[in-house]
Design a protein around this motif. Structure first.
Motif, PDB file in Angstrom:
ATOM      1  N   ALA A 332       0.830  -1.203   0.000  1.00 32.86           N
ATOM      2  CA  ALA A 332       0.000   0.000   0.000  1.00 32.86           C
ATOM      3  C   ALA A 332       0.864   1.253   0.000  1.00 32.86           C
ATOM      4  N   ALA A 333       1.961   1.223   0.756  1.00 34.09           N
ATOM      5  CA  ALA A 333       2.872   2.367   0.773  1.00 34.09           C
ATOM      6  C   ALA A 333       3.490   2.596  -0.603  1.00 34.09           C
ATOM      7  N   CYS A 334       3.783   1.506  -1.315  1.00 34.75           N
ATOM      8  CA  CYS A 334       4.305   1.632  -2.684  1.00 34.75           C
ATOM      9  C   CYS A 334       3.273   2.310  -3.585  1.00 34.75           C
ATOM     10  N   GLY A 335       2.004   1.904  -3.457  1.00 30.38           N
ATOM     11  CA  GLY A 335       0.953   2.524  -4.257  1.00 30.38           C
ATOM     12  C   GLY A 335       0.845   4.005  -3.979  1.00 30.38           C
ATOM     13  N   LEU A 336       0.913   4.382  -2.714  1.00 32.89           N
ATOM     14  CA  LEU A 336       0.844   5.795  -2.351  1.00 32.89           C
ATOM     15  C   LEU A 336       2.061   6.554  -2.871  1.00 32.89           C
ATOM     16  N   ALA A 337       3.238   5.931  -2.784  1.00 33.58           N
ATOM     17  CA  ALA A 337       4.459   6.577  -3.275  1.00 33.58           C
ATOM     18  C   ALA A 337       4.399   6.803  -4.784  1.00 33.58           C
ATOM     19  N   ILE A 338       3.863   5.822  -5.512  1.00 37.24           N
ATOM     20  CA  ILE A 338       3.720   5.976  -6.964  1.00 37.24           C
ATOM     21  C   ILE A 338       2.802   7.147  -7.276  1.00 37.24           C
ATOM     22  N   GLU A 339       1.682   7.225  -6.564  1.00 36.12           N
ATOM     23  CA  GLU A 339       0.729   8.304  -6.839  1.00 36.12           C
ATOM     24  C   GLU A 339       1.335   9.668  -6.528  1.00 36.12           C
ATOM     25  N   LEU A 340       2.082   9.770  -5.429  1.00 42.33           N
ATOM     26  CA  LEU A 340       2.705  11.041  -5.074  1.00 42.33           C
ATOM     27  C   LEU A 340       3.806  11.420  -6.063  1.00 42.33           C
ATOM     28  N   ALA A 341       4.648  10.466  -6.399  1.00 40.30           N
ATOM     29  CA  ALA A 341       5.784  10.760  -7.271  1.00 40.30           C
ATOM     30  C   ALA A 341       5.339  11.120  -8.682  1.00 40.30           C
ATOM     31  N   LEU A 342       4.243  10.507  -9.129  1.00 43.37           N
ATOM     32  CA  LEU A 342       3.792  10.714 -10.515  1.00 43.37           C
ATOM     33  C   LEU A 342       2.492  11.502 -10.575  1.00 43.37           C
ATOM     34  N   TYR A 345       2.071  13.337 -13.649  1.00 44.14           N
ATOM     35  CA  TYR A 345       2.267  12.520 -14.851  1.00 44.14           C
ATOM     36  C   TYR A 345       1.220  11.407 -14.862  1.00 44.14           C
ATOM     37  N   PRO A 346      -0.050  11.763 -15.017  1.00 46.11           N
ATOM     38  CA  PRO A 346      -1.135  10.790 -14.811  1.00 46.11           C
ATOM     39  C   PRO A 346      -1.107   9.604 -15.752  1.00 46.11           C
ATOM     40  N   HIS A 347      -0.698   9.790 -16.975  1.00 41.38           N
ATOM     41  CA  HIS A 347      -0.703   8.663 -17.903  1.00 41.38           C
ATOM     42  C   HIS A 347       0.357   7.629 -17.514  1.00 41.38           C
ATOM     43  N   THR A 348       1.514   8.107 -17.041  1.00 40.26           N
ATOM     44  CA  THR A 348       2.530   7.181 -16.551  1.00 40.26           C
ATOM     45  C   THR A 348       2.069   6.513 -15.266  1.00 40.26           C
ATOM     46  N   ALA A 349       1.481   7.307 -14.375  1.00 38.69           N
ATOM     47  CA  ALA A 349       1.001   6.760 -13.102  1.00 38.69           C
ATOM     48  C   ALA A 349      -0.060   5.696 -13.318  1.00 38.69           C
ATOM     49  N   ALA A 350      -0.944   5.915 -14.283  1.00 40.41           N
ATOM     50  CA  ALA A 350      -2.043   4.977 -14.503  1.00 40.41           C
ATOM     51  C   ALA A 350      -1.550   3.585 -14.872  1.00 40.41           C
ATOM     52  N   LYS A 351      -0.412   3.495 -15.571  1.00 35.86           N
ATOM     53  CA  LYS A 351       0.133   2.190 -15.939  1.00 35.86           C
ATOM     54  C   LYS A 351       0.471   1.362 -14.708  1.00 35.86           C
ATOM     55  N   LEU A 352       0.887   2.046 -13.632  1.00 32.08           N
ATOM     56  CA  LEU A 352       1.314   1.349 -12.420  1.00 32.08           C
ATOM     57  C   LEU A 352       0.213   1.255 -11.378  1.00 32.08           C
ATOM     58  N   GLN A 353      -0.595   2.284 -11.260  1.00 32.30           N
ATOM     59  CA  GLN A 353      -1.597   2.320 -10.203  1.00 32.30           C
ATOM     60  C   GLN A 353      -2.768   1.381 -10.441  1.00 32.30           C
ATOM     61  N   ARG A 354      -2.943   0.895 -11.641  1.00 34.97           N
ATOM     62  CA  ARG A 354      -4.096   0.051 -11.941  1.00 34.97           C
ATOM     63  C   ARG A 354      -3.983  -1.359 -11.352  1.00 34.97           C
ATOM     64  N   PHE A 355      -2.900  -1.637 -10.614  1.00 38.03           N
ATOM     65  CA  PHE A 355      -2.683  -2.985 -10.080  1.00 38.03           C
ATOM     66  C   PHE A 355      -3.183  -3.167  -8.648  1.00 38.03           C
ATOM     67  N   TRP A 357      -2.801  -1.690  -5.534  1.00 32.76           N
ATOM     68  CA  TRP A 357      -1.764  -1.781  -4.508  1.00 32.76           C
ATOM     69  C   TRP A 357      -2.346  -1.844  -3.092  1.00 32.76           C
ATOM     70  N   TYR A 358      -3.551  -1.315  -2.888  1.00 31.38           N
ATOM     71  CA  TYR A 358      -4.118  -1.233  -1.541  1.00 31.38           C
ATOM     72  C   TYR A 358      -4.977  -2.449  -1.184  1.00 31.38           C
ATOM     73  N   ARG A 359      -5.234  -3.311  -2.138  1.00 24.71           N
ATOM     74  CA  ARG A 359      -6.228  -4.369  -1.951  1.00 24.71           C
ATOM     75  C   ARG A 359      -5.903  -5.271  -0.759  1.00 24.71           C
TER      76      ARG A 359
END
Length: 561
Positions: A332-342, A345-355, A357-359
């Motif tokens: 979950a922390a990785c998912g939050l870090a990805i969202e903050l860092a990107l 850059y929403p199109h780049t973030a969307a490639k990673l966030q769609r997995f 991470w918080y489930r």
């Protein structure tokens, strides 16, 4: 002597099954709403269409490629013999029974005291319902992830017994039914193995279940080395391909631009409450985070207390589950870090966030909080009984009060959760009944945007609804285009109303474009079109005579919101 041998020797069969029955009762109380539950039309209508393609033929969502092929193929045949409601209840009961058995089996390994498993199950389901961060759940309507969690719980039972190869096989089965639930569980289990291996801790070695006041000893031998667990990982991975391959093939041959657009739609337009938490507004995030913080605080503080007093328990069954929850929290922390860092850059973030991470964190945080709380309660009973009784009564008051509340609400207002956003439940069911009995089976409908159960209740295809988003990129983009075309006023970005600009001319344009035959809409919108049926809330309009001869071109797509 393994803990599974201890379990067999100390649990009577009658009590074990009585506990399973009580756990099932807990699940029934929390999840026993009338069918369909919120996600059941989304899944079970696909079941029925897969096995009977003529049912609701022409529906964009139903005719899009399947992402959860195994569960549809292995269980969807029930819809050939049962109604959708009967199918839902059959699968709910079967899944809850399997979950109850797996939960009791695992709980007794963690807190080996009679009747603790049902209490922990009640706390678990309550904590998921009230304290989830990203809208995740286990007990509710049937879907593929419910089956996957059965295998995850069974695998965790083997993980605490150092049966790693069998655990990988079970997690492979979980991945076959739901690739993300099983896949993330594999990664977190590898984290647990690595921590134990690096620390040199082994499994619990004790001839009898430990008293609540005694430390759980661990021998000095570490978990098996990687070559020893590799066969199970390979075999589990092969099983997981049943779930992974259909997902990977969804977008074969699709242009990168379409896939990128679909990722953005999926992450930031349709499912930000699961995938992009910071994009849901401060009020939403504050409310969710504050609730989840309570669950987080319970398991972290109790785990810290346990390890401070008994450091060796890191390798005990309960300690391993704490490590598992820590691994899920790290995801979950990785998912939050990805969202903050990107964030910019929403199109780049969307490639990673769609997995998702918080489930896993939503589920495991609640589970470990439940087990630790029950373990603490048993310890207080042994040391300071008055405090133990007070804690137990407090848990029963809070959790039992919620169960009583749900039972009461369900008795006075037995409304299917999928229909709670409709204006009037009885009138919605009534208009769906009329449609089912009085319109051609191939008729295509324009329906309210928040309609979840129209296909379920009528067997008629829809042009588009918000809930039913396809999983492949091409149809996902088409879904988004239709949502904007049908439900947005021209030139505006926000979803408004049951239908945007519902005048007869525009409705005729939409009917022509999508070959729609009928419209179901709120009766407050009066249209100069034939209306074969109406009740006090909804009107059915016949659009077949309203179609234009010329082709209607929708307005240009606006930017994503």
């Amino acid at each position: 002597m393994s803990f599974s041998s201890i379990e067999a020797s100390t649990q009577s069969t009658a009590r074990r099954w009585a506990e399973v029955g009580l756990v099932f009762l807990v699940f029934f109380i929390f999840g026993g709403d009338p069918a369909p539950h919120v996600n059941e039309p989304h899944y079970l209508c696909r079941f029925k269409h897969f096995w009977q393609p003529e049912w609701a033929a022409g529906d964009l969502f139903l005719e899009s490629p399947e992402a959860h092929y195994l569960v549809v193929f292995s269980l969807g045949w029930l819809t050939k013999f049962l109604s959708l409601a009967a199918t839902a209840w059959t699968l709910r009961v079967a899944t809850w029974l399997a979950l109850a058995w797996a939960w009791q089996r695992l709980s007794y390994r963690l807190v080996p005291r009679p009747w603790c498993a049902p209490l922990a199950a009640a706390i678990w389901t309550f904590a998921i319902e009230q304290g989830n961060l990203a809208g995740e759940w286990v007990i509710g309507g049937f879907e593929a992830k419910c089956v996957a969690y059965v295998f995850v719980l069974l695998a965790l039972g083997d993980l605490v017994d150092d049966r790693w190869n069998r655990a990988w096989l079970l997690l492979g089965c979980a991945s076959a039914f739901h690739v993300l639930v099983g896949g993330w569980s594999v990664i977190v289990s590898l984290f647990v193995w690595a921590v134990l291996r690096r620390g040199g801790w082994g499994r619990s070695q004790q001839a009898q279940p430990p008293a609540a006041t005694q430390p759980i000893r661990a021998d000095s031998s570490p978990p098996p080395p990687f070559p020893s667990i590799l066969p199970g990982l390979i075999a589990g991975g092969a099983i997981a391909l049943l779930g992974l391959v259909p997902t990977l093939t969804l977008n074969w041959g699709t242009s990168p631009e379409v896939v990128e657009e679909a990722n953005h739609i999926y992450t930031f337009v349709r499912l930000p409450h699961h995938l992009a938490l910071l994009h849901n507004g401060s009020d939403w995030l504050r409310e969710r985070a504050s609730r989840h913080a309570v669950v987080f605080a319970v398991w972290v503080l109790l785990a810290w207390r346990l390890w401070k007093r008994r450091p060796e328990t890191i390798s005990s069954p309960l300690g391993r589950m704490v490590l598992f929850a820590a691994g899920a929290l790290a995801l979950a922390a990785c998912g939050l870090a990805i969202e903050l860092a990107l964030f910019n850059y929403p199109h780049t973030a969307a490639k990673l966030q769609r997995f998702y991470w918080y489930r896993l964190n939503d589920i495991t945080a609640a589970a470990v909080a439940a087990w630790l709380l029950v373990d603490w309660t048993t310890e207080l009973f042994a040391r300071r009984k008055a405090l133990g009784v007070a804690l137990l009564m407090s848990i029963i008051a809070v959790v039992g009060g919620r169960m009583a509340q749900l039972t009461y609400y369900r008795s006075v207002s037995p409304m299917a959760p999928a229909d709670r956003k409709m204006i009037d439940y009885a009138d919605w069911v009534d208009v769906c009944d009329w449609v089912r009995e009085n319109t051609p089976t191939e008729a295509l409908f324009l329906v309210p945007r928040e309609s979840h159960s129209f296909k379920w209740r009528t067997g008629r295809p829809e042009v588009v609804t918000r809930k039913d988003i396809p999983q492949d990129a091409t149809n996902m983009v088409e879904w988004h285009r239709r949502i904007k075309d049908v439900f947005r006023p021209r030139g505006q970005l926000l979803f408004l109303g049951p239908l945007a600009n519902p005048d007869a001319t525009r409705i005729g344009e939409l009917a022509e474009r999508y070959d729609a035959d009928y419209l179901v809409i709120d009766t407050s919108e009066s249209l100069n079109l034939p209306a074969p049926y109406a009740n006090s809330t909804y009107t059915v309009y016949d659009l077949r005579a309203a179609r234009r001869a010329e082709t209607y071109e929708p307005p240009p797509d606006a930017e994503f919101n």
